[in-house]
Motif scaffolding. Sequence first.
Motif, short mmCIF file in Angstrom:
data_model
loop_
_atom_site.label_atom_id
_atom_site.label_comp_id
_atom_site.label_asym_id
_atom_site.label_seq_id
_atom_site.Cartn_x
_atom_site.Cartn_y
_atom_site.Cartn_z
N ASN A 230 0.83 -1.21 0.00
CA ASN A 230 0.00 0.00 0.00
C ASN A 230 0.87 1.26 0.00
N LEU A 231 1.80 1.30 -0.97
CA LEU A 231 2.70 2.44 -1.09
C LEU A 231 2.43 3.17 -2.41
N PRO A 232 2.66 4.47 -2.46
CA PRO A 232 2.47 5.22 -3.72
C PRO A 232 3.56 4.85 -4.73
N VAL A 233 3.17 4.23 -5.83
CA VAL A 233 4.13 3.67 -6.78
C VAL A 233 3.83 4.19 -8.18
N VAL A 234 4.90 4.48 -8.94
CA VAL A 234 4.81 4.70 -10.38
C VAL A 234 5.80 3.75 -11.03
N CYS A 235 5.36 3.07 -12.07
CA CYS A 235 6.22 2.11 -12.77
C CYS A 235 6.85 2.77 -13.99
N ALA A 236 8.15 2.62 -14.13
CA ALA A 236 8.86 3.07 -15.32
C ALA A 236 9.10 1.85 -16.20
N LEU A 237 8.40 1.79 -17.33
CA LEU A 237 8.58 0.67 -18.26
C LEU A 237 9.85 0.94 -19.06
N ASN A 238 10.97 0.58 -18.48
CA ASN A 238 12.26 0.94 -19.05
C ASN A 238 12.62 0.05 -20.24
N MET A 239 13.60 0.52 -21.03
CA MET A 239 14.04 -0.16 -22.25
C MET A 239 12.87 -0.32 -23.22
N TYR A 240 11.98 0.67 -23.21
CA TYR A 240 10.79 0.57 -24.06
C TYR A 240 11.15 0.69 -25.53
N ASP A 241 12.27 1.34 -25.84
CA ASP A 241 12.72 1.39 -27.23
C ASP A 241 13.09 0.00 -27.73
N GLU A 242 13.70 -0.80 -26.86
CA GLU A 242 14.02 -2.19 -27.21
C GLU A 242 12.73 -3.02 -27.31
N PHE A 243 11.78 -2.74 -26.42
CA PHE A 243 10.46 -3.39 -26.43
C PHE A 243 9.79 -3.18 -27.79
N GLN A 244 9.83 -1.95 -28.28
CA GLN A 244 9.21 -1.63 -29.56
C GLN A 244 10.00 -2.24 -30.72
#
Length: 820
Positions: A230-244
Amino acid sequence: MHEKAERHNTKDMNLSELKNGEQARILKVMGHGGFRKRIMEMGFLKGKVVESLLNAPLQDPIKYGIMGYEVSLRREEAKLIEIQPLSPAAAQEPTNPPTHTSTNPQTDDASPSLPATSLQEAGKTINVALVGNPNSGKTSLFNFASGAHARVGNYSGVTVDASQAHTTYGGFNLELTDLPGTYSLTCYSPEELYVRHHLFSQHPDVIINVLDSTNLERNLYLTTQLVDMNLPVVCALNMYDEFQRRGDTLNIATLQTLFGVPMIPTSFRTGMGVEQLLATVVSLYEGTNPIARHLHINYGHEIENGIKHIQQYLKENITLSVNYSTRYLSLKLLEGDKHTEKIVSAAAADTTPSILSARDAAAARVAEETSLDAETAIMDARYGFIHGALTEAQYTPGNNDDTYRTTHLIDRILSNKYLGFPLFFLILFVMFHATFTLGQYPMDLIELGVEELSQAVRDHMPPGPLRSLIADGAIAGVGSVIVFLPQILILYLFISFMEDCGYMSRAAFIMDKVMHKIGLHGKSFIPLVMGFGCNVPAVMATRTIESRRSRLITMMILPYMSCSARLPIYIMVTSIFFAPGYRTWIMLSLYALGIVVAALLSRLLSTRVLKGEDTPFVMELPPYRMPTPKAIARHTWEKGKEYLKKMGGIILVASIAVWALSYYPHDDSLTPSQQQQQSYIGRLGQGISPLFRAQGFNWKLDVSLIAGVGAKEIVASTIGVLYADDESLGSDEPSETDESKYTKLQKLMAADGITPLTAYAYLVFVLLYFPCIATIAAIRHETGSWRWALAAALSTTLTAWIASACFFQIGSFLGGHLNK
């Protein structure tokens, strides 16, 4: 964004520290769930002014005045409210009129405030924790956003402690804490416990959960645990250029809605998405983010009933309910988490038996219904939730996986059954050979500059102690070490490249079986290789090894890895006594000897002292990635900068100290050789010389070894200072410049009876003896015991004495027979 914010000097404190009659402004309210909501509903909001009115007879609870009425809080609750005291002048004007009479009552909005800049800085500080799997890119974000230069490596366990830096965004100061990489928040490894303890004890305002978007299912497992906390979290979807580039697809809007966590596509190599990520951090802190919501992952009927049953007991304890998410604690207790049991026992000693009894009953019901232990059932439920969420978010992996195809192709060569070991040792040979050959040219230039500077001092200053101090103390001492800067930079260039590209984890993979034979874990190889750079961070890197037994053995043998501080001594002595064609092999023999001695000691410790079975070898092998030239240059320069700092600090001070001890008491009627012998350092050297007679050392070498206890570079600077006196011979005439410094040193040391055999025995001693005070302190810190630190200090020194004495005596015996 990259601008560094100035820290405010005023010390923030928590509300329980406020004395009666004092006022303060609320900066933030920490804590969890229901407590935080309730306390904020009562008016304890950021920016409001609160006054401490009265302590109860037993000093707990405390009565406070806020927003026109009085509230009673326990100290435990008040500790979770961060405040900044108002100045005495401001406090004279009441801000909460109903709590005491005033002829000029004010509303809270008109309340006195801190100076504008002070309040703005204090009230707009956001503490951000970076959490994520190893290799996910946390430290890259840390560096990119803050401009800091934390170490980044493409293998598990680079960040072994929390690094801190800060940046600004949207008028807010963001205090960034880069936590160790971890796959989960269990209690199986030190980094997992470290991260968990930080999140509970430091109460970060926002957590950035950095995910490797090319491995979403595995990375989201840690996200589910953060959601449970129950913590305030934001996710950084890193390496998204590689994902694409791979052709993967994902409906991010759906996925972030299902998790109740905002998710931002990023690439920290290019800076993609960083602005949006920091904007999301601010919106989470201000409570305006439309996506963020608290949700409960459904673990199934029986587990959910067990959670509710355990929670009833936990909520009765104010310490537990205020400081922790009781749902999260219930889950950890069901999983059989021993660390959580200790937390509960410490906070609720009287009710712990009832809590554990409720846990056992719930775990038994889960086992009956699922035929699985509770920990496995919870893990399966988490992955089930992740799989379902990814399916609903239409996640599909692409077919254009060039990165892994390239990785597999490279691994077929570098990790080949027959080629793996030869290539590994070839890489080491090339590294050391390049250190000598490529480094020689800039080294000669630096050496020439040092010689010219020293000669200029002798030419333009009158004879006396001041000239001797500058020329024979500071310049000779620091110059003897600074000339090796090019070799240090080349060595770190190779190590940085191997770390950043992903080869280092392959080296651990290749060496695992060998490591197992000597009683170590494959993961031990990475700290050992890091030890070639510096033993101190290498000792800290042992935290990534799950087995305490393997951690201890690794720490005990790490001092035998030749750190870069020994490199100047190796280069100096090999350059003086050995022909150019043999120098690389002499260097390799020293590194190999250190590895062999470490292996023998490891085997001895694992079979005689620290017996037991090792943990299985489980280590991620990330894909190969070509590091950017900028990153390699930055990492190399960071190490070079640390080296230069030593030159202007400890090496300079030590050089001056050695000069002073060799110059005083001074008698101009004595020859330079007699002057040195009757000096303080000469008397010390002759006093300890019997201890090193078996090694064939003279008193100058003896003294240099004693000086090297503080830092190994001091060994080289001490030799430079002591033989600088011999070079000048106390004469006012300029010294010869037509022969190299090493040729002159070789003549001077040969005149002192130093032979190549003695020189190699000396190098063996330098290799194996007492690492340095900083390394011993690091071992003490990591083991929590002086016993292991002192054992490392004594065992290395004893090993060095025996090995160097045996080498010299056997060499002398064989040499004598060959000469007959």
